[in-house]
Design a protein around this motif. Structure first.
Motif, short mmCIF file in Angstrom:
data_model
loop_
_atom_site.label_atom_id
_atom_site.label_comp_id
_atom_site.label_asym_id
_atom_site.label_seq_id
_atom_site.Cartn_x
_atom_site.Cartn_y
_atom_site.Cartn_z
N GLU A 143 10.25 24.07 18.77
CA GLU A 143 8.79 24.14 18.93
C GLU A 143 8.09 24.44 17.60
OE1 GLU A 143 6.63 25.02 21.99
OE2 GLU A 143 8.04 24.30 23.50
N THR A 144 8.66 25.34 16.82
CA THR A 144 8.02 25.73 15.56
C THR A 144 8.52 24.91 14.38
OG1 THR A 144 7.73 27.99 16.37
CG2 THR A 144 7.56 27.66 13.99
N VAL A 245 11.84 28.76 8.85
CA VAL A 245 11.35 29.52 10.00
C VAL A 245 11.98 30.90 9.94
CG1 VAL A 245 11.23 29.71 12.51
CG2 VAL A 245 10.97 27.47 11.41
N HIS A 266 7.12 29.34 8.25
CA HIS A 266 6.57 29.82 9.51
C HIS A 266 7.19 31.17 9.86
CE1 HIS A 266 4.53 26.09 10.71
NE2 HIS A 266 5.62 25.43 10.34
N TYR A 268 8.09 33.09 13.16
CA TYR A 268 8.17 32.82 14.59
C TYR A 268 8.24 34.12 15.38
CZ TYR A 268 9.87 31.57 19.17
OH TYR A 268 10.00 31.46 20.53
#
Length: 332
Positions: A143-144, A245, A266, A268
């Motif tokens: 998803e990320t 991530v 990112h 998360y």
């Protein structure tokens, strides 16, 4: 009606010895709540950090509870709960505040949003090793991170519960998982879990080895729970316009920004994805499908029998000598 239950509490932060088992008050479930008989607990690194006072939120002392992940059976439900009925096998994980709702105990009451159906084919020990690890791996990678078939993904702390789950999620996606571990003793086990390549960080330079394995390109995605001052060095393993991530901060020190741009980073947070009904639905369907087709096979590194072994279980978790998830069964 009020009864008693056994719960693991701590009255001060510190090492595993601060954990005690005590009798606590247990009310019947109120509106929107579910009462669960706990049969097994899955340990997570976040719980060790919380116990030590080094998590991103602090315990409420004295008498803080602990724990996110349990497998058990519904005993009763409160008014308005239609999703579950007594006798249903369930898991816990999303939207839990540990001080008040920690699941380390033999019976717990939780909001219905924190309870997930457990497939009848999944036993309690396997279930306790399932939801949080795969939710984090799926949410972070797919998803990320937007992981796609054919891409290379570097997975650090690969022998952890989330690490072994991430290896399987990557493989199931059609990507190429590159596992990074500190111990050569874990190489074979990580291969068995599904890693295409295993890098032992104490033996080689990680970015150089990643570039060798990827024909000089680097990895499209790096999945890391450590961060801290070593992040720029790890980032050298990323491809041009690659993605990192970060799903934790185990390094515990300020993070330095990599400068090998273009690069996307990112942070998360599993709680963000699981906060919505649609997010939980996507997580649950992904996990259920993976368990059904065999692409997801929860890795249980060690099972401790009895709530009384919780201190030993936390000591093992902090030793970093295991591969996969540590589970504690609860006797009734």
């Amino acid at each position: 009606m009020t009864t008693e239950a056994r719960a693991v509490l701590f009255h001060r932060t510190g090492d595993p010895d601060v954990l005690t088992i005590e009798r606590v008050r247990l009310d019947d479930p109120g509106p929107g709540e579910v009462r669960i008989r706990v049969d097994a607990l899955g340990l997570n690194r976040a719980e060790a950090l919380f116990r030590a006072g080094r998590y991103y939120y602090q315990p409420t002392l004295p008498a803080s509870r602990l724990g996110y992940e349990a497998a058990g059976v519904v005993e009763s439900v409160g008014a308005g709960v239609t999703e579950f009925a007594p006798g249903d096998p369930v898991l816990t994980g999303p939207q839990i505040e540990m001080s008040a709702q920690g699941v380390y105990g033999d019976r717990i009451v939780l909001p219905v949003e924190s309870v997930i159906p457990r497939p009848a084919s999944v036993d309690a020990v396997t279930g306790a090793a399932t939801w949080l690890t795969y939710a984090t791996a799926y949410g972070g990678l797919v998803e990320t991170g937007g992981l796609r078939p054919g891409e290379h993904v570097v997975i650090t702390a690969a022998s952890s519960g989330v690490g072994t789950a991430a290896i399987q999620v990557a493989a199931r996606t059609g990507a190429v998982p590159i596992a990074v571990t500190r111990s050569g003793d874990k190489r074979r086990r990580l291969r068995d879990v599904g890693a295409a390549h295993v890098i032992v960080a104490s033996e080689v330079d990680v970015p150089e080895e990643v570039r060798r394995l990827t024909g000089g390109r680097g990895a499209e995605l790096i999945f890391d729970p450590v961060a801290g001052p070593e992040l720029p060095a790890l980032a050298e393993a990323a491809s041009v316009a690659g993605t990192i991530v970060l799903y934790g901060w185990l390094g515990g020190q300020p993070m330095l920004m990599p400068l090998n741009w273009p690069l996307t980073i990112h942070g998360y947070a599993n709680g963000h994805l699981s906060a919505t009904v649609s997010g939980r639905r996507r997580i649950n369907r992904y996990i259920e499908a993976g368990l059904r087709d065999g692409g997801l096979r929860p890795v249980v590194g060690k099972v401790f029998t009895g709530l009384e072994r919780i201190v030993d279980a936390h000591r093992l978790m902090e030793s970093n000598t295991h591969v996969g998830k540590i589970v504690v069964t609860v006797e009734h």
